[in-house]
Motif scaffolding. Structure first.
Motif, PDB file in Angstrom:
ATOM      1  N   THR A 149      12.162 -23.295   7.988  1.00 55.49           N
ATOM      2  CA  THR A 149      14.172 -22.803   7.475  1.00 55.49           C
ATOM      3  C   THR A 149      14.356 -22.058   6.189  1.00 55.49           C
ATOM      4  O   THR A 149      15.232 -22.204   5.971  1.00 55.49           O
ATOM      5  N   SER A 150      13.300 -21.927   5.295  1.00 55.45           N
ATOM      6  CA  SER A 150      13.704 -21.880   4.178  1.00 55.45           C
ATOM      7  C   SER A 150      12.862 -19.610   4.363  1.00 55.45           C
ATOM      8  O   SER A 150      11.518 -19.460   4.768  1.00 55.45           O
ATOM      9  N   GLU A 151      13.420 -19.309   2.610  1.00 61.91           N
ATOM     10  CA  GLU A 151      12.658 -18.042   2.868  1.00 61.91           C
ATOM     11  C   GLU A 151      11.146 -17.934   2.316  1.00 61.91           C
ATOM     12  O   GLU A 151      10.729 -17.357   2.681  1.00 61.91           O
ATOM     13  N   ALA A 152      10.750 -18.934   1.718  1.00 61.81           N
ATOM     14  CA  ALA A 152       9.955 -19.251   1.014  1.00 61.81           C
ATOM     15  C   ALA A 152       8.560 -19.680   2.048  1.00 61.81           C
ATOM     16  O   ALA A 152       6.816 -18.827   2.381  1.00 61.81           O
ATOM     17  N   GLY A 153       9.285 -20.266   3.386  1.00 61.97           N
ATOM     18  CA  GLY A 153       8.420 -20.171   4.304  1.00 61.97           C
ATOM     19  C   GLY A 153       8.565 -19.239   5.270  1.00 61.97           C
ATOM     20  O   GLY A 153       6.352 -19.099   5.974  1.00 61.97           O
ATOM     21  N   ALA A 154       8.945 -17.967   5.296  1.00 59.22           N
ATOM     22  CA  ALA A 154       9.232 -17.151   6.437  1.00 59.22           C
ATOM     23  C   ALA A 154       7.790 -16.359   5.443  1.00 59.22           C
ATOM     24  O   ALA A 154       7.483 -15.600   5.710  1.00 59.22           O
ATOM     25  N   PHE A 155       8.140 -16.310   4.125  1.00 59.17           N
ATOM     26  CA  PHE A 155       6.883 -15.687   3.168  1.00 59.17           C
ATOM     27  C   PHE A 155       5.916 -16.105   3.391  1.00 59.17           C
ATOM     28  O   PHE A 155       4.711 -15.209   4.120  1.00 59.17           O
ATOM     29  N   LEU A 156       5.145 -17.320   3.855  1.00 59.48           N
ATOM     30  CA  LEU A 156       4.227 -17.876   4.149  1.00 59.48           C
ATOM     31  C   LEU A 156       3.937 -17.941   5.091  1.00 59.48           C
ATOM     32  O   LEU A 156       2.324 -17.468   5.386  1.00 59.48           O
ATOM     33  N   ALA A 157       4.324 -17.747   6.629  1.00 54.41           N
ATOM     34  CA  ALA A 157       4.080 -17.396   7.810  1.00 54.41           C
ATOM     35  C   ALA A 157       3.276 -15.164   7.526  1.00 54.41           C
ATOM     36  O   ALA A 157       2.863 -14.923   7.738  1.00 54.41           O
ATOM     37  N   TRP A 158       4.197 -14.278   6.933  1.00 61.36           N
ATOM     38  CA  TRP A 158       4.101 -13.140   6.364  1.00 61.36           C
ATOM     39  C   TRP A 158       2.938 -13.050   6.012  1.00 61.36           C
ATOM     40  O   TRP A 158       1.732 -11.959   6.555  1.00 61.36           O
ATOM     41  N   LEU A 159       1.508 -13.855   5.289  1.00 59.75           N
ATOM     42  CA  LEU A 159       1.127 -13.734   4.516  1.00 59.75           C
ATOM     43  C   LEU A 159      -0.283 -14.293   5.188  1.00 59.75           C
ATOM     44  O   LEU A 159      -1.474 -13.519   5.313  1.00 59.75           O
ATOM     45  N   GLN A 162       0.888 -21.596  -5.082  1.00 59.69           N
ATOM     46  CA  GLN A 162       0.847 -21.229  -6.393  1.00 59.69           C
ATOM     47  C   GLN A 162      -0.415 -20.411  -6.967  1.00 59.69           C
ATOM     48  O   GLN A 162      -0.046 -20.004  -8.666  1.00 59.69           O
ATOM     49  N   CYS A 163      -1.142 -21.777  -6.965  1.00 67.00           N
ATOM     50  CA  CYS A 163      -2.611 -21.501  -7.412  1.00 67.00           C
ATOM     51  C   CYS A 163      -2.854 -19.659  -7.119  1.00 67.00           C
ATOM     52  O   CYS A 163      -3.149 -19.216  -8.285  1.00 67.00           O
ATOM     53  N   TRP A 164      -2.993 -19.392  -5.985  1.00 66.31           N
ATOM     54  CA  TRP A 164      -3.022 -18.066  -5.605  1.00 66.31           C
ATOM     55  C   TRP A 164      -2.169 -17.030  -5.771  1.00 66.31           C
ATOM     56  O   TRP A 164      -2.660 -15.825  -6.431  1.00 66.31           O
ATOM     57  N   SER A 165      -1.421 -17.599  -6.150  1.00 63.42           N
ATOM     58  CA  SER A 165       0.003 -16.693  -6.930  1.00 63.42           C
ATOM     59  C   SER A 165      -0.312 -16.384  -8.395  1.00 63.42           C
ATOM     60  O   SER A 165      -0.193 -15.012  -9.621  1.00 63.42           O
ATOM     61  N   VAL A 166      -1.707 -16.937  -9.345  1.00 64.00           N
ATOM     62  CA  VAL A 166      -1.288 -16.749 -10.859  1.00 64.00           C
ATOM     63  C   VAL A 166      -3.552 -16.187 -10.682  1.00 64.00           C
ATOM     64  O   VAL A 166      -3.575 -15.459 -12.044  1.00 64.00           O
ATOM     65  N   GLU A 167      -3.797 -16.777  -9.828  1.00 67.44           N
ATOM     66  CA  GLU A 167      -5.296 -16.477  -9.699  1.00 67.44           C
ATOM     67  C   GLU A 167      -5.876 -15.345  -9.173  1.00 67.44           C
ATOM     68  O   GLU A 167      -6.637 -14.264  -9.747  1.00 67.44           O
ATOM     69  N   ASP A 168      -5.167 -13.987  -8.742  1.00 63.32           N
ATOM     70  CA  ASP A 168      -4.782 -13.513  -7.658  1.00 63.32           C
ATOM     71  C   ASP A 168      -3.227 -12.528  -8.053  1.00 63.32           C
ATOM     72  O   ASP A 168      -2.872 -12.373  -7.086  1.00 63.32           O
ATOM     73  N   LEU A 169      -3.131 -12.202  -9.440  1.00 64.07           N
ATOM     74  CA  LEU A 169      -2.085 -11.438  -9.731  1.00 64.07           C
ATOM     75  C   LEU A 169      -1.904  -9.983  -8.618  1.00 64.07           C
ATOM     76  O   LEU A 169      -0.424  -9.795  -8.369  1.00 64.07           O
ATOM     77  N   GLU A 170      -2.647  -9.016  -8.592  1.00 67.13           N
ATOM     78  CA  GLU A 170      -2.630  -8.658  -7.825  1.00 67.13           C
ATOM     79  C   GLU A 170      -2.251  -8.156  -6.502  1.00 67.13           C
ATOM     80  O   GLU A 170      -1.523  -7.799  -6.129  1.00 67.13           O
ATOM     81  N   GLY A 171      -3.409  -9.394  -5.675  1.00 68.66           N
ATOM     82  CA  GLY A 171      -2.390  -9.728  -4.543  1.00 68.66           C
ATOM     83  C   GLY A 171      -0.966  -9.985  -4.133  1.00 68.66           C
ATOM     84  O   GLY A 171      -0.367  -9.847  -3.429  1.00 68.66           O
ATOM     85  N   PHE A 172      -1.038 -11.648  -5.354  1.00 61.54           N
ATOM     86  CA  PHE A 172       0.063 -11.488  -5.037  1.00 61.54           C
ATOM     87  C   PHE A 172       1.921 -10.920  -5.023  1.00 61.54           C
ATOM     88  O   PHE A 172       2.900 -10.777  -4.359  1.00 61.54           O
ATOM     89  N   TRP A 173       1.463 -10.115  -6.158  1.00 56.95           N
ATOM     90  CA  TRP A 173       2.739  -8.874  -6.405  1.00 56.95           C
ATOM     91  C   TRP A 173       2.369  -8.053  -5.935  1.00 56.95           C
ATOM     92  O   TRP A 173       3.520  -7.391  -5.378  1.00 56.95           O
ATOM     93  N   GLY A 174       1.313  -7.437  -5.019  1.00 54.16           N
ATOM     94  CA  GLY A 174       1.452  -6.289  -4.719  1.00 54.16           C
ATOM     95  C   GLY A 174       2.325  -6.569  -2.282  1.00 54.16           C
ATOM     96  O   GLY A 174       2.527  -6.294  -2.187  1.00 54.16           O
ATOM     97  N   ALA A 175       1.736  -8.464  -2.916  1.00 59.55           N
ATOM     98  CA  ALA A 175       2.378  -8.288  -1.342  1.00 59.55           C
ATOM     99  C   ALA A 175       4.033  -8.605  -1.764  1.00 59.55           C
ATOM    100  O   ALA A 175       4.707  -8.771  -0.567  1.00 59.55           O
ATOM    101  N   VAL A 176       4.066  -9.793  -3.050  1.00 57.94           N
ATOM    102  CA  VAL A 176       5.675  -9.267  -2.510  1.00 57.94           C
ATOM    103  C   VAL A 176       6.417  -7.903  -2.563  1.00 57.94           C
ATOM    104  O   VAL A 176       7.347  -8.131  -1.824  1.00 57.94           O
ATOM    105  N   ALA A 177       6.092  -7.182  -3.306  1.00 59.21           N
ATOM    106  CA  ALA A 177       6.477  -5.727  -2.970  1.00 59.21           C
ATOM    107  C   ALA A 177       6.052  -5.083  -1.280  1.00 59.21           C
ATOM    108  O   ALA A 177       7.537  -5.168  -1.476  1.00 59.21           O
ATOM    109  N   GLU A 178       5.241  -5.275  -0.560  1.00 57.63           N
ATOM    110  CA  GLU A 178       5.784  -5.049   0.475  1.00 57.63           C
ATOM    111  C   GLU A 178       6.628  -5.500   1.145  1.00 57.63           C
ATOM    112  O   GLU A 178       7.479  -5.196   2.074  1.00 57.63           O
ATOM    113  N   TYR A 179       5.842  -7.003   0.862  1.00 63.26           N
ATOM    114  CA  TYR A 179       7.224  -8.463   2.122  1.00 63.26           C
ATOM    115  C   TYR A 179       8.300  -7.772   1.632  1.00 63.26           C
ATOM    116  O   TYR A 179       9.287  -7.712   2.750  1.00 63.26           O
ATOM    117  N   PHE A 180       9.322  -7.892   0.858  1.00 67.47           N
ATOM    118  CA  PHE A 180      10.154  -7.892   0.586  1.00 67.47           C
ATOM    119  C   PHE A 180      10.787  -6.197   0.193  1.00 67.47           C
ATOM    120  O   PHE A 180      12.262  -5.606   0.408  1.00 67.47           O
TER     121      PHE A 180
END
Length: 687
Positions: free
Chosen positions: A31-41, A56-74
């Motif tokens: 039901t949440s936007e965060a959940g939809a992001f998890l499904a997309w990942l 959260q741990c992945w989002s700070v350990e793999d900065l390129e992976g996380f922020w690249g995913a944010v840019a593509e997802y949105f």
């Protein structure tokens, strides 16, 4: 939620610190936007995360992976593709999405391939005590931005030029901001209640070409004429070429008084700025700029010196606000975000960024407590707000007055309540969560102008724990450091950020070598961002902020957070407000712990009330928290964003000239410092 379903719910029941107020709902992922992001990942990256902590741990350990995913997802629209998400890993001087170009304003109003498809959908609601409510559709907003862009171009504004606004939180401000951003020009704003000195201290740093302003406004029922102040501001900004008057309040600006009849700037009306070009309708266009191109300048409070001119970039704000607003605030198309703010606070920038998710910002101008404390809750009901932002001070005032907004008006649309600005006492958690019930997420967070977002906060995938913030935000490597600069858990320490964030400042304006920027955040702990808050992380990752670290009290070698004092003292029905400072003894003695209190109207601060205050602190906290003196004052000095000025008061009591530690124009009540100056004189006379 309606009054009928909430009558049997206790709004004041006591809770213990650390008690679970709201577990993560079973359907949070679906039901949440965060959940939809998890499904997309999982589908597009092959990444599976069992819970928020893992994400959260992945989002700070793999900065390129996380922020690249944010840019593509949105669907960030890069006009020039990026070469790499992060070219360096150092916190100072990190380079994000190198080689790319884009435009923040395009994502706000021009992202859809077919803008006509939502032309009649609601984009913006605005409420004011100066005029009737305003509703803008997406078609209206795009049309006005396009015309304002063309108007600014006629005034000679182009890439890199500075446009500043002495404007309230009204649609014209948003339109002018987006038009400025579309050109690659740089924006800065101040609320019109700021005094001329404060405005000039800020705007003069960026040497603006264009100033937008109003002649006045109404605050509650009181008309406020600002024409004299506008004239002083214009006189203090010699680089101005044009002044644009937005019609608002009574009266109108006079060209002669602004110097426009001589060699001063040309006075232009808002309608003239938006008038169609002679060759036809103005096109909606957006100039691509580098990822770190300046978008706007935000200013620090200016309560402890000249305000810092903090520069934020197009790309950093874009990807951060997409992440924050969708994954933490759970905003989606058609939602409505109501959060009272002025144009001088970073919450204004966050409020209008709701458009990135196609949610509707609800703009409010005027006295937020007029005609009474229920005003904001009634407006939330009227607008169908899905996320309501409130300050801890407002929450505690509502609670103290015995209000039950969930029972008095229809707030059934509310899914989330955001709370930020200062620490929220335990009783505030209980009042909100018990009152609104488990179906409403209480998201208590803390961030700042420096990063223009939250650093620690909650979200749909995180539990709500009494008295605690849910944890570090996605993409934020937050930690607590002790006096030896080592990470600690379970004890108070400096709030630090150990890895770069895209929305960290591009730099400070007028600081080309970055020396002032480096000294502000990186001087104390090289290579690590020191934010200036005092925080304690629990073993589960949740946290408690107890106040500013530079105002933290050191009593007998034990550090005490100021928020702990306020949570106890301001619970007493006889006390309206309070402020505590510790004056250290240079010879190593215990020093003086001074507690200033504002008694409720009609209540004297006598020995009986002093004993009640002391007993409450000793019983609820410890003997170390007992002040040496309890002093009655008429008001606690606060910044215009509501923060208590602990450090300036401390410096005044130490004998520093008050005019060098606090700009009175930057205070909510310029006269609030008088009692502390008097106390400083009294202490010196008795020394």
């Amino acid at each position: 939620m309606t009054a009928q379903t909430s009558q049997d719910r206790s709004a004041t029941g006591p809770v213990a610190e650390g008690a679970l107020l709201r577990p993560v709902p079973d359907d949070a992922r679906s039901t949440s936007e965060a959940g939809a992001f998890l499904a997309w990942l999982e589908e597009h990256r092959g990444l599976t995360f069992g819970d928020y902590d893992a994400l959260q741990c992945w989002s700070v350990e793999d900065l390129e992976g996380f922020w690249g995913a944010v840019a593509e997802y949105f669907g960030v629209r890069f006009r020039t593709p990026y070469e790499r998400v992060l070219a360096s890993t150092g916190v100072f001087g990190a380079q994000w999405f190198t080689g790319s170009t884009l435009n923040y304003a395009e994502h706000m109003v021009g992202l859809l391939d077919d803008p006509a498809s939502d032309a009649d959908a609601l984009a913006l609601l605005a409420y004011s005590q100066t005029r009737e409510p305003v509703r803008l559709t997406w078609g209206d907003l795009r049309d006005q931005v396009a015309r304002a862009r063309a108007g600014l171009q006629r005034l000679g504004v182009g890439r890199g030029d500075r446009v500043v606004a002495y404007l309230p939180n009204v649609p014209e401000t948003l339109v002018a901001f987006l038009a400025t951003a579309s050109l690659g020009a740089v924006w800065a704003s101040c609320a019109p209640e700021f005094g001329p000195r404060s405005v000039v201290d800020r705007f003069s740093q960026v040497e603006p070409a264009v100033l937008l302003t109003v002649p006045g406004y109404v605050y509650g029922t009181k008309p406020v004429d600002r024409r004299g102040e506008v004239a002083e501001v214009v006189a203090g900004l010699p680089t101005l070429t044009h002044v644009v008057e937005v019609p608002y309040g009574d009266g109108a600006l006079d060209a002669a008084s602004l110097g426009a009849a001589a060699a001063g700037p040309v006075l232009v009306g808002w309608d003239d700025l938006l008038s169609p070009p002679p060759d036809g309708p103005a096109p909606l266009a957006f100039d691509p700029v580098p990822f770190d191109h300046p978008l706007y300048v935000l200013f620090s409070s200016g309560t402890t010196g000249r305000p810092k001119a903090i520069v934020h970039g197009h790309g950093g704000i874009l990807v951060e606000h997409l992440k924050n607003h969708a994954l933490h605030w759970d905003l989606r198309p058609g939602d409505r975000l109501l959060w009272f703010t002025t144009t001088a606070w970073m919450m204004w920038n966050a409020l209008v960024s709701a458009l990135l998710t196609r949610a509707v910002p609800v703009m409010i101008d005027g006295n937020p407590l007029f005609p009474d404390l229920m005003a904001q809750w009634r407006l939330a009901a009227e607008t169908g707000a899905t996320l309501v932002g409130v300050s801890p001070g407002y929450v505690m005032a509502c609670r103290k007055e015995g209000l039950e907004p969930w029972a008095e008006v229809d707030l059934s649309a509310v899914r989330q309540i955001g709370c930020a600005g200062s620490p929220l006492p335990l009783e505030g958690f209980a009042w909100l969560q018990n009152g609104f019930g488990p179906q409403v997420l209480l998201n208590v967070g803390s961030g700042g102008t420096d990063v223009c977002t939250g650093i620690v906060q909650g979200g749909p995938l995180q539990p709500v724990v009494a008295g605690e913030m849910s944890g570090a935000a996605l993409g934020v490597a937050a930690a607590a450091y002790d006096l030896d600069n080592a990470p600690v858990v379970g004890e108070l320490g400096e709030l630090v950020i150990t890895a770069p964030m895209p929305s960290m400042p591009v730099g400070f304006w007028g600081d080309p070598g970055g020396s002032r920027y480096r000294a502000t955040y990186f001087e104390d702990i090289p290579g690590v961002w020191r934010h200036g808050d005092w925080i304690r992380f629990t073993g589960s990752g949740s946290c408690v902020i107890t106040g500013r670290s530079d105002a933290t009290l050191n009593r007998g070698g034990v550090r005490l957070g100021t928020a702990d004092f306020y949570a106890v003292v301001e619970e007493l029905p006889e006390i309206v407000d309070s402020l505590v400072v510790h004056l250290e003894d240079p010879d190593g003695g215990p020093g003086d712990l001074l507690l200033f209190v504002v008694p409720r109207d009609g209540r004297a601060l006598d020995d009986t009330l002093r004993r009640r205050v002391v007993d409450a602190l000793r019983t609820n906290l410890s003997p170390r928290h007992v002040p040496d003196s309890v002093i009655g004052v008429a008001a606690v000095p606060r910044s215009r964003t509501g923060k208590k000025l602990e450090l300036p008061v401390k410096r005044i009591l130490q004998g520093v000239d008050p005019d060098t530690v606090a700009s009175r124009d930057a205070l909510a009540d310029p006269d609030a410092l008088a009692a502390y100056v008097d106390e400083a004189h009294r202490r010196r006379a008795g020394a």
